[in-house]
Design a protein around this motif. Structure first.
Motif, PDB file in Angstrom:
ATOM      1  N   VAL A  41      -2.687 -11.734  -2.144  1.00 29.75           N
ATOM      2  CA  VAL A  41      -4.077 -11.421  -1.800  1.00 29.75           C
ATOM      3  C   VAL A  41      -4.934 -12.678  -1.835  1.00 29.75           C
ATOM      4  CG1 VAL A  41      -6.147 -10.188  -2.583  1.00 29.75           C
ATOM      5  CG2 VAL A  41      -3.935  -9.010  -2.510  1.00 29.75           C
ATOM      6  N   SER A  42      -4.769 -13.514  -2.848  1.00 31.47           N
ATOM      7  CA  SER A  42      -5.569 -14.741  -2.920  1.00 31.47           C
ATOM      8  C   SER A  42      -5.214 -15.701  -1.795  1.00 31.47           C
ATOM      9  CB  SER A  42      -5.397 -15.414  -4.283  1.00 31.47           C
ATOM     10  OG  SER A  42      -4.068 -15.838  -4.457  1.00 31.47           O
ATOM     11  N   VAL A  56      -4.156 -14.859   1.275  1.00 33.39           N
ATOM     12  CA  VAL A  56      -4.744 -14.323   2.505  1.00 33.39           C
ATOM     13  C   VAL A  56      -6.252 -14.551   2.513  1.00 33.39           C
ATOM     14  CG1 VAL A  56      -5.202 -12.186   3.776  1.00 33.39           C
ATOM     15  CG2 VAL A  56      -2.908 -12.644   2.899  1.00 33.39           C
ATOM     16  N   LEU A  57      -6.908 -14.275   1.399  1.00 38.46           N
ATOM     17  CA  LEU A  57      -8.356 -14.478   1.338  1.00 38.46           C
ATOM     18  C   LEU A  57      -8.727 -15.955   1.483  1.00 38.46           C
ATOM     19  CD1 LEU A  57      -9.347 -11.975  -1.494  1.00 38.46           C
ATOM     20  CD2 LEU A  57      -9.696 -11.732   0.975  1.00 38.46           C
ATOM     21  N   ALA A  62       1.484  -9.797  -6.091  1.00 39.80           N
ATOM     22  CA  ALA A  62       0.406  -9.184  -5.311  1.00 39.80           C
ATOM     23  C   ALA A  62      -0.876 -10.009  -5.410  1.00 39.80           C
ATOM     24  CB  ALA A  62       0.166  -7.757  -5.785  1.00 39.80           C
ATOM     25  N   ILE A  63      -1.212 -10.471  -6.586  1.00 41.37           N
ATOM     26  CA  ILE A  63      -2.405 -11.316  -6.770  1.00 41.37           C
ATOM     27  C   ILE A  63      -2.269 -12.601  -5.968  1.00 41.37           C
ATOM     28  CG2 ILE A  63      -3.670 -12.718  -8.455  1.00 41.37           C
ATOM     29  CD1 ILE A  63      -3.132 -10.462 -10.489  1.00 41.37           C
TER      30      ILE A  63
END
Length: 67
Positions: free
Chosen positions: A19-20, A22-23, A15-16
């Motif tokens: 998310v990183s 995508v950001l 998950a980390i």
């Protein structure tokens, strides 16, 4: 119990990462990097299989064929 903790840790790491990723893709590139990408100004770089250099070489080859 140990298996459940291991699975939770793996899911959190994935998950980390997601998310990183995508950001990072949403973050605009700095002004200096835009010049590098647009012009291919990377003479000081020693990486020969870089995507920028490959595209630049292909463009130069196409220009030579047209002449």
């Amino acid at each position: 119990m140990k298996v459940a903790i291991a699975i939770i840790v793996i899911v959190l790491l994935v998950a980390i990462f997601f998310v990183s990723y995508v950001l990072n893709n949403k973050t605009p590139k700095p002004d200096g990097c835009r010049d590098l990408i647009e012009e291919g100004n990377c003479q000081t770089c020693k990486v020969t299989d870089c995507a920028l250099k490959i595209v630049k070489k292909e463009k130069e080859a196409l220009e030579k064929e047209k002449e």
